[in-house]
Write a protein that holds these residues in place. Sequence first.
Motif: not given
Length: 735
Positions: A63-64, A219-220
């Motif tokens: 998302d980042e 990350p998941a």
Amino acid sequence: MTVTYIGVRHHSPACSRLVAATIEAIRPAHVLIEGPADLNHRLDELLLGHRLPIAVYTYYRDDERVHGSWTPFCDYSPEWVALTVGRSVGAEVRFIDLPAWHPAFADRRNRYADADHRYRAVTERLCREFAVDNVDTLWDHLVEAVPDDELAERLTTYFDLVRGETVAGEDDRAREEYMASWVRAAGGPVVVVTGGFHTPAIRALAVGKGPWPEVPQPPADAVGGSYLVPYSHKRLDAFTGYQSGMPSPEYYQRLWEDGVGGAADAMVEEVVVRLRKRRQLVSTADLIAARTLTSGLARLRGHEFPSRTDVLDGLVSALVHDDLPQPPPWSTRGTLAPGTHPAIVEMVAAFSGERLGRLHAATPLPPLVADVTAELERLGLDGEGPVTLDLTAELARSRTLHRLRVLGVPGFERRSGPSSGADPVLDEQWQLTPDDGRLPALIEAAGHGATLASCAASMLRSQIPQAGIADLATLLFDGALCGIDMEVTAALADGIATAGELDALGHVLATVLGLWRHDRIFGTAGSPAFEPLIAAAVDRSLWIMEGVRGGPAPAEPARLRAVVATRDALRHAGSVLDISRSTALDVVARIAANADAPPDLRGAACGFGWSLDAEVDAVGALAGVSGPRIVGDWLAGLFAVARDRVLSDDRVIAVLDDVVSGMSEEDFLIALPALRQGFSFFPPAERETVARMVVDLGGGSARSLLRAEVDPLVVARGMALEATVDRVLAEQGLL
């Protein structure tokens, strides 16, 4: 535990020779290499038997951030030599650096980007001490051209000096601590091969024993992966923008294979062959001179055999007889500058080389490759040559080609087709060409999706957050061509509300209006989502237009296209606008009468009202335009917006004929460039109509006016020159 540290410069043949010799002599239990630790379980895939150069391409998306980077290997990369020679002596070989997706690499597109700026002060001092231009020449002088038995000591001294005065950043410290943890865990004799900048720190940190470190996992909620891709020498070359390692990879390939002397001879021959293929005269005497100068420079600089810069400098001295507009590119670092001498361009290309990597047939490939291959076969687009598509019947084939285009996959070139939603063209011309870069591009694009459709959609949507409003409009149209709903209306609305440039706003309005009016083919005609955008863009455009100021200057086509788009919205989309036609006409009337507005905008404003059948006296306005520096730009604006009215009313041409006939030769020469630009808004058939109007005024042939054998501007300049000569002769009493 005995640990042997070898600090290397990435892609250095000398470092690779030292690595190979050390591993073969020690035959260690472990060989630990700077490289992505998450690839350790895939080393067999890396060693399948590829033709180098290749690279590990890693993609990551959450998302980042979105990240894509490469870990390249060529035959003479120390990391590759450590991997292959380590395996051959039975050592446990492991990569020990953080994965490429890790935040420590967030700002890097290449793992082996040494970022020389971190230790620039030291290398600049060394360059001054050794009287060389840059770090590449310094490296050749200190390392590549010296005997192998001196390498280890020289490298240790060099990197200790470089690191000794440099404070590592947080990302480097994280990487170095992680690599040191692998060294602490290894037992038995160990050889550690890492970038020389990191070696002193790893040596200091790797004290004591510890467990094998965990390999970080994404990350998941992140999407990522790594694939092998074919690479090329051009992509490795610093002169084409590569951030790390050595420039001129073909030279170092030859050095790796044939030694310093053999590399020099081979590259002189290669440059001569390339120049002769370009029909550049290189005689036997030139070749002898190049070899003589190269050898002389090497001796002067204390080299037993010519180094890379010795060869390049010798070639320039022997083969380039013109003054160079700038220093040769190997005296600095970075890409070739515009205006580089053609012979030097060929030299750099020869030293870069044409070598292409190739993956072994058993190499795992991402699903996208199979999807694209099947799609091209199914649609009959897997061949080569020209392809013509009827968009009313072959939209699926067009969308496939456009998806490949937006992904940057080479070999699919669109030659013609609709350039906007308002473009009446209903067919496309494509050229399909086999390209060695197609597989690497598809593998690298696979980070965006498993199928061509999802991949293209993800690629386009990923550009939305950073795009300006003009780019958003382009993305919207690309989405229509690809059959992808771009979901950019909110971003476009925000951009329109704050737009300050008429050019970009006009591009947005023309694109959105065209898709809303015409594109039944692409499924966007009459879209309610576009109507607020059209209304807001018209309001904003009129507001910006009225604030534009400026004296005589060349007409700005992009600004005039914005006026045309605004006029078209009034003409065809009045029902969705917030502004009334009468209010819009009042605005353009004020612009047309404002002497502080640019001439092209005043002419366009006049044409705006005239083309919408307002009570506008365009003929009278033209008669009132004075000055050769203004009339052409004013007409460019009028013609851009109201061509149809000009063609149906010969009074404009009649008044213009009077204006031009009344000009002096000097004024005509001043006005001519702008007049030519103004008439360029008429396509050829309409120019003949204008010519016929002129003929009706003065007689002659309309076609002959359009087929002048000499450029009118040349004729006008000749006339002006003759007038100047006559005046000077008269002043001197010679007439």
